[in-house]
Design an enzyme around this catalytic site. Structure first.
Site, short mmCIF file in Angstrom:
data_model
loop_
_atom_site.label_atom_id
_atom_site.label_comp_id
_atom_site.label_asym_id
_atom_site.label_seq_id
_atom_site.Cartn_x
_atom_site.Cartn_y
_atom_site.Cartn_z
N TYR A 113 0.97 -1.21 0.04
CA TYR A 113 -0.09 0.01 0.03
C TYR A 113 0.97 1.26 -0.04
CZ TYR A 113 -4.15 -2.62 1.22
OH TYR A 113 -5.30 -3.47 1.16
N TYR A 152 -0.55 -9.99 0.39
CA TYR A 152 0.50 -9.39 1.40
C TYR A 152 0.69 -10.22 2.54
CZ TYR A 152 -3.39 -6.51 2.68
OH TYR A 152 -4.54 -5.69 3.44
N ARG A 162 -2.98 -12.04 3.33
CA ARG A 162 -3.96 -11.65 2.83
C ARG A 162 -4.11 -11.98 1.44
NH1 ARG A 162 -7.52 -8.20 4.05
NH2 ARG A 162 -8.79 -10.06 3.93
N HIS A 165 -7.04 -8.50 -2.73
CA HIS A 165 -8.40 -7.98 -2.49
C HIS A 165 -8.40 -6.54 -2.62
CE1 HIS A 165 -5.96 -7.31 1.05
NE2 HIS A 165 -6.91 -6.32 1.40
N HIS A 167 -10.66 -3.16 -1.49
CA HIS A 167 -11.46 -2.66 -0.47
C HIS A 167 -12.63 -1.70 -1.19
CE1 HIS A 167 -9.02 -3.74 3.13
NE2 HIS A 167 -8.19 -3.63 2.24
FE FE2 Z 1 -6.18 -4.70 2.39
#
Ligand code: FE2
Length: 247
Positions: A113, A152, A162, A165, A167
């Site tokens: 991110y 990640y 995870r 995905h 959000h």
């Molecule tokens: Fe996330």
């Protein structure tokens, strides 16, 4: 939307909590600190919650719905598998929810991110910001372009990852339809291993969060397409992530 006549007001059924995970799920460690410590209290919805906020296309910039471009230098593009995500936003009665604002955010193709608290060693992509927004059309449909995010690792158990995905934050036609959720990608082997996904009580509810590859909407030599429909409120609703503040 209508006004003071209670007969004209839309009735929103209570959320079906059997589709949602319990607030406290210790295998998802953060829920220990985030879950309510007291019993929930129900309040009747108010007119302002049922009729607002209302958004218009004017709030959108030209590139808001194209994450491959909206942070990219001129002539460049975000790195990663070029992807289209599309679908419909419907209410529990199958009616299109037009004018719904969808805000999306995601990691880059390496699973990182763009955020000051991000600690993963995967590199940033200088041409990828990781967020965008779209407003549904008259038929409740939406579409945006992006790159498929990478999985990640996250500090939960000793080795938790995870699944890829995106959000989603959705504003429907009233705050009572507010939805925060995540979309996963069909075929990702990390989905059933994820401690967050595993807090969802049924396979059916998990399946409702998985975008399906749709070759008909794929653009040859350009981008794959994934279909993700969103149901707001009611017995068919998509699993709500914001269970604490949700109605
Ligand atoms: Fe996330």
């Amino acid at each position: 939307m209508s006004t003071d006549d209670p007969a004209e007001r839309r009735v929103y059924p209570a959320r079906d909590r059997s589709r949602h995970p319990p607030a406290l799920t210790p295998t998802y460690k953060s829920s220990i600190y985030r879950s309510p410590q007291a019993d929930l209290i129900s309040f009747p919805t108010t007119l302002s919650e049922e009729t607002g906020p209302v958004f218009g296309d004017r709030i959108l910039g030209d590139l808001d719905g194209d994450l491959t471009q909206n942070f990219a230098a001129i002539g460049e593009s975000a790195i990663g598998p070029r992807t289209i995500v599309f679908g419909s936003v419907l209410d529990d009665g199958g009616r299109a929810v037009s004018g719904a604002l969808l805000e999306v955010w995601q990691a880059n193709a390496g699973g990182r991110y763009r955020h000051k608290n991000e600690g993963y060693i995967a590199p940033l992509d200088p041409n990828f910001g990781g967020c965008g927004r779209i407003i549904t059309g008259e038929d409740g449909s939406y579409e945006f372009r992006t790159i498929q995010p990478g999985p990640y690792p996250w500090p939960n158990g000793p080795n938790d990852w995870r699944p890829a995905h995106i959000h989603f934050s959705v504003f429907g036609q009233g705050f009572v339809q507010r939805l925060v959720t995540q979309m996963y990608f069909e075929g990702d082997p990390l989905i059933p291993l994820c401690p967050i996904v595993r807090t969802i009580p049924s396979d059916d509810a998990i399946a409702s969060l998985v975008g399906a590859l749709d070759l008909d909407r794929t653009i040859p030599m350009d981008a794959r397409a994934y279909k993700f429909d969103i149901i707001l409120r009611g017995p068919q609703q998509t699993y709500f992530e914001n269970r604490v503040e949700g109605l």
